[in-house]
Write an enzyme that holds these catalytic residues in place. Structure first.
Site, PDB file in Angstrom:
ATOM      1  N   LYS A 130       0.666  -1.179   0.058  1.00  0.00           N
ATOM      2  CA  LYS A 130      -0.031  -0.084   0.003  1.00  0.00           C
ATOM      3  C   LYS A 130       0.969   1.258   0.004  1.00  0.00           C
ATOM      4  O   LYS A 130       0.725   2.292  -0.636  1.00  0.00           O
ATOM      5  CB  LYS A 130      -1.057   0.019   1.153  1.00  0.00           C
ATOM      6  N   LYS A 212      -4.846  -9.108  -6.727  1.00  0.00           N
ATOM      7  CA  LYS A 212      -6.327  -9.571  -6.031  1.00  0.00           C
ATOM      8  C   LYS A 212      -7.381  -8.309  -6.682  1.00  0.00           C
ATOM      9  O   LYS A 212      -6.897  -7.324  -6.712  1.00  0.00           O
ATOM     10  CB  LYS A 212      -5.929  -9.515  -4.798  1.00  0.00           C
ATOM     11  N   LYS A 215     -10.548  -3.025  -3.574  1.00  0.00           N
ATOM     12  CA  LYS A 215     -11.429  -1.767  -3.515  1.00  0.00           C
ATOM     13  C   LYS A 215     -10.633  -0.753  -4.024  1.00  0.00           C
ATOM     14  O   LYS A 215     -11.430   0.492  -4.558  1.00  0.00           O
ATOM     15  CB  LYS A 215     -11.832  -1.542  -1.710  1.00  0.00           C
TER      16      LYS A 215
HETATM   17  P1  TYM Z   1     -10.861  -5.425   3.489  1.00  0.00           P
HETATM   18  O1  TYM Z   1     -11.919  -4.497   3.864  1.00  0.00           O
HETATM   19  O2  TYM Z   1      -9.694  -5.118   2.887  1.00  0.00           O
HETATM   20  O3  TYM Z   1     -11.328  -6.840   3.169  1.00  0.00           O
HETATM   21  C1  TYM Z   1     -12.792  -7.451   3.844  1.00  0.00           C
HETATM   22  C2  TYM Z   1     -12.585  -8.634   4.103  1.00  0.00           C
HETATM   23  O4  TYM Z   1     -12.503  -9.357   2.514  1.00  0.00           O
HETATM   24  C3  TYM Z   1     -11.570 -10.081   2.250  1.00  0.00           C
HETATM   25  N1  TYM Z   1     -10.971  -9.711   0.877  1.00  0.00           N
HETATM   26  C4  TYM Z   1     -10.793 -10.562  -0.212  1.00  0.00           C
HETATM   27  N2  TYM Z   1     -11.036 -11.985  -0.218  1.00  0.00           N
HETATM   28  C5  TYM Z   1     -11.053 -12.733  -1.375  1.00  0.00           C
HETATM   29  N3  TYM Z   1     -10.459 -12.266  -2.546  1.00  0.00           N
HETATM   30  C6  TYM Z   1     -10.265 -10.877  -2.485  1.00  0.00           C
HETATM   31  N4  TYM Z   1      -9.886 -10.205  -3.583  1.00  0.00           N
HETATM   32  C7  TYM Z   1     -10.595  -9.929  -1.347  1.00  0.00           C
HETATM   33  N5  TYM Z   1     -10.206  -8.715  -0.936  1.00  0.00           N
HETATM   34  C8  TYM Z   1     -10.596  -8.655   0.376  1.00  0.00           C
HETATM   35  C9  TYM Z   1     -10.447  -9.691   3.189  1.00  0.00           C
HETATM   36  O5  TYM Z   1      -9.511 -10.636   3.633  1.00  0.00           O
HETATM   37  C10 TYM Z   1     -11.314  -9.371   4.422  1.00  0.00           C
HETATM   38  O6  TYM Z   1     -11.549 -10.517   5.138  1.00  0.00           O
HETATM   39  N6  TYM Z   1      -8.103  -5.451   7.550  1.00  0.00           N
HETATM   40  C11 TYM Z   1      -9.241  -5.991   7.103  1.00  0.00           C
HETATM   41  C12 TYM Z   1     -10.265  -5.299   7.995  1.00  0.00           C
HETATM   42  C13 TYM Z   1     -10.144  -5.662   9.398  1.00  0.00           C
HETATM   43  C14 TYM Z   1     -10.494  -6.663  10.227  1.00  0.00           C
HETATM   44  C15 TYM Z   1     -10.337  -6.398  11.619  1.00  0.00           C
HETATM   45  C16 TYM Z   1     -10.840  -7.933   9.655  1.00  0.00           C
HETATM   46  C17 TYM Z   1      -9.945  -4.608  10.363  1.00  0.00           C
HETATM   47  N7  TYM Z   1      -9.959  -5.340  11.581  1.00  0.00           N
HETATM   48  C18 TYM Z   1     -10.297  -7.290  12.442  1.00  0.00           C
HETATM   49  C19 TYM Z   1     -10.741  -8.980  10.676  1.00  0.00           C
HETATM   50  C20 TYM Z   1     -10.557  -8.605  11.817  1.00  0.00           C
HETATM   51  C21 TYM Z   1      -9.573  -5.259   5.764  1.00  0.00           C
HETATM   52  O7  TYM Z   1      -8.988  -4.261   5.509  1.00  0.00           O
HETATM   53  O8  TYM Z   1     -10.088  -6.098   4.917  1.00  0.00           O
END
Ligand code: TYM
Length: 345
Positions: A130, A212, A215
Site C-alpha cells: 500500500k 487481487k 476496493k
Molecule cells: P478489507 O476491507 O480489505 O476486506 C474485507 C474482507 O474481504 C477479504 N477480501 C478478499 N477475499 C478474497 N478475495 C479478495 N480479492 C479479497 N479482498 C478482500 C479480506 O481478506 C477481508 O476478510 N484489515 C481488514 C479489515 C479489518 C479486520 C479487522 C478484519 C480490520 N480489523 C479485524 C478482521 C478482523 C481489511 O482491510 O479488510
C-alpha cells in the site's frame, strides 16, 4: 465451508470455555464492496451465524489510514453496514457496529503499540504494497494498521477471525502481540486464529488475474461491486482478461480462467469440475455470457434488500446502536483488565 484453520490453538485458558466460539471480522469502508469481499469473507460470516457468537464491524478507523473524501466516507460506512444485512447477516444473531463508535478500539491500539516491536511491523507485506502505491505521504496510521486490527480482535476475546487470504499475516501478528502481552503482563487475551477457506480466499482482478480484486484499484473494470447493475456486470465480464487458448479450465497456467471459474462456482453453487465438463468445447464467449447471468442473478436479491434497508435508515441506525450496546460491555471488561495489568490509573 472447507475451512483451513490457520493455527493450532488452546494456548489460552480463555479458549477453553464451552461457549460458542467468539467470531470477529470486519470490512473497511474505504471503497465499494466487491464480490471478492463477499466470497472471501462475508459469505462465511453468514454461514457461521448460528454456530458462533459473532461480531461484524465496519472498520472506519482503518479506512482513514489512506486518504478518504469525508462526505463519501460517511456514506460508505452506512453502505457497508446495509450490505452486511443485505448479504444475510441477521442482527438478531450477530452484532453489527461501527468501529469508531466504540472508543475502546483506539485506546487498546495505543496500549498495544507500546508492546509491539517496530521490526514486526516492518515485515507487514500489505503495508509495503500500500505504501508503494500511495502517492501522498504515507501516514503513521497506515503503518500502525495491523496493531489497530489486533485491538479489534483482542478486545472481544475472539477465537476465530474469518477472512480472505490477504489478512492472514495480520491475524498472525495479532497472535504474536497477544502472546507477548499475556506473557509480559499476565493473561488478558484469547489467542485467536484466522479461518480461511480453501476456495475463493483470493479472488483476482478481472483485468489482471495476478493481482487481487481490490476496493482501491483505480480501474473499476477489475472488480464487480455488489451494487453494480446488470449492464456493468455484463460489460466487466465481457472485457475480462482471459488466458491464451480456448479451453475453459481451472489450471495453474490459466489464472484468469481459474478465477472466473471460482467466481462462477461459488456464486452459481456448482463445482468447478462440473463447470469444466459443461463448457468443454464451448468458447470463452458463451462461458462469459453465462457467468454474467449467474452473477446478475446472485446480486439481484442482495441489491433489492439493500435498497429496502437504505430507505429505512432509522432501522439501520437502530441495528448499529443495538450492536454497539451489546459489544461495549465485553470490550470494556477487556480494556479494564488491560489497564489494570499495565498499571494505568
Ligand atoms: P478489507 O476491507 O480489505 O476486506 C474485507 C474482507 O474481504 C477479504 N477480501 C478478499 N477475499 C478474497 N478475495 C479478495 N480479492 C479479497 N479482498 C478482500 C479480506 O481478506 C477481508 O476478510 N484489515 C481488514 C479489515 C479489518 C479486520 C479487522 C478484519 C480490520 N480489523 C479485524 C478482521 C478482523 C481489511 O482491510 O479488510
Amino acid at each position: 465451508m472447507d475451512k483451513k484453520e490457520d493455527a493450532i490453538d488452546g494456548e489460552s485458558e480463555l479458549n477453553m470455555s464451552t461457549k460458542k466460539p467468539a467470531v470477529f471480522s470486519g470490512v473497511a469502508p474505504s471503497g465499494s464492496l466487491h464480490i471478492g469481499n463477499y466470497i472471501g469473507a462475508i459469505r462465511h460470516w453468514v454461514e457461521f451465524q448460528d454456530k458462533e457468537d459473532n461480531i461484524f464491524c465496519v472498520v472506519d478507523l482503518h479506512a482513514i489510514t489512506t486518504p478518504q473524501d469525508p462526505r463519501k466516507l460517511k456514506e460508505k460506512i452506512y453502505e457497508v453496514a446495509a450490505l452486511y444485512l443485505a448479504c444475510g447477516i441477521n442482527p438478531d444473531k450477530s452484532k453489527i457496529f461501527v468501529q469508531s463508535h466504540n472508543p475502546d478500539h483506539a485506546q487498546l491500539a495505543w496500549i498495544l503499540n507500546c508492546v509491539t516491536p517496530i521490526g514486526w511491523m516492518r515485515r507487514m507485506t500489505q503495508f509495503k504494497d500500500k505504501s508503494q502505491k500511495q502517492k501522498e505521504i504515507v501516514s503513521m496510521g497506515l503503518f500502525d494498521y495491523p496493531v489497530l486490527m489486533a485491538a479489534d480482535i483482542l478486545l472481544y476475546q475472539t477465537n476465530e477471525v474469518p477472512v480472505g487470504e490477504d489478512q492472514k499475516q495480520h491475524v498472525e501478528i495479532t497472535r504474536d502481540i497477544a502472546r507477548r502481552f499475556n506473557s509480559r503482563f499476565g493473561e488478558a487475551f484469547t489467542i485467536p486464529k484466522a479461518v480461511i477457506d480453501t476456495t475463493g480466499a483470493r479472488i483476482m482482478s478481472l483485468q489482471n488475474p495476478l493481482a487481487k480484486m481490490s476496493k482501491s484499484d483505480p480501474n473499476p473494470d477489475g472488480s464487480i461491486f455488489l451494487l453494480d447493475d446488470a449492464d456493468a456486470v455484463q460489460h466487466k465480464i465481457r472485457i475480462a482478461v482471459t488466458d491464451s487458448g480456448k479451453e475453459v479450465k481451472a489450471s495453474e497456467n490459466k489464472p484468469a480462467l481459474k478465477n472466473l471459474l471460482t467466481i462462477y462456482s461459488v456464486l452459481g453453487n456448482e463445482s468447478v469440475e462440473a463447470l469444466e465438463e459443461r463448457y468443454q468445447g464451448v468458447g470463452y464467449r458463451e462461458f462469459k455470457a453465462d457467468l454474467a447471468e449467474v452473477v446478475i442473478e446472485f446480486l439481484r436479491p442482495i441489491q433489492k434488500k439493500y435498497r429496502e434497508i437504505w430507505e429505512s435508515r432509522g432501522y439501520l441506525d437502530d441495528v448499529l446502536r443495538r450492536g454497539l450496546e451489546m459489544v461495549r460491555p465485553v470490550s470494556h471488561e477487556t480494556l479494564a483488565r488491560v489497564r489494570e495489568l499495565v498499571g494505568l490509573g
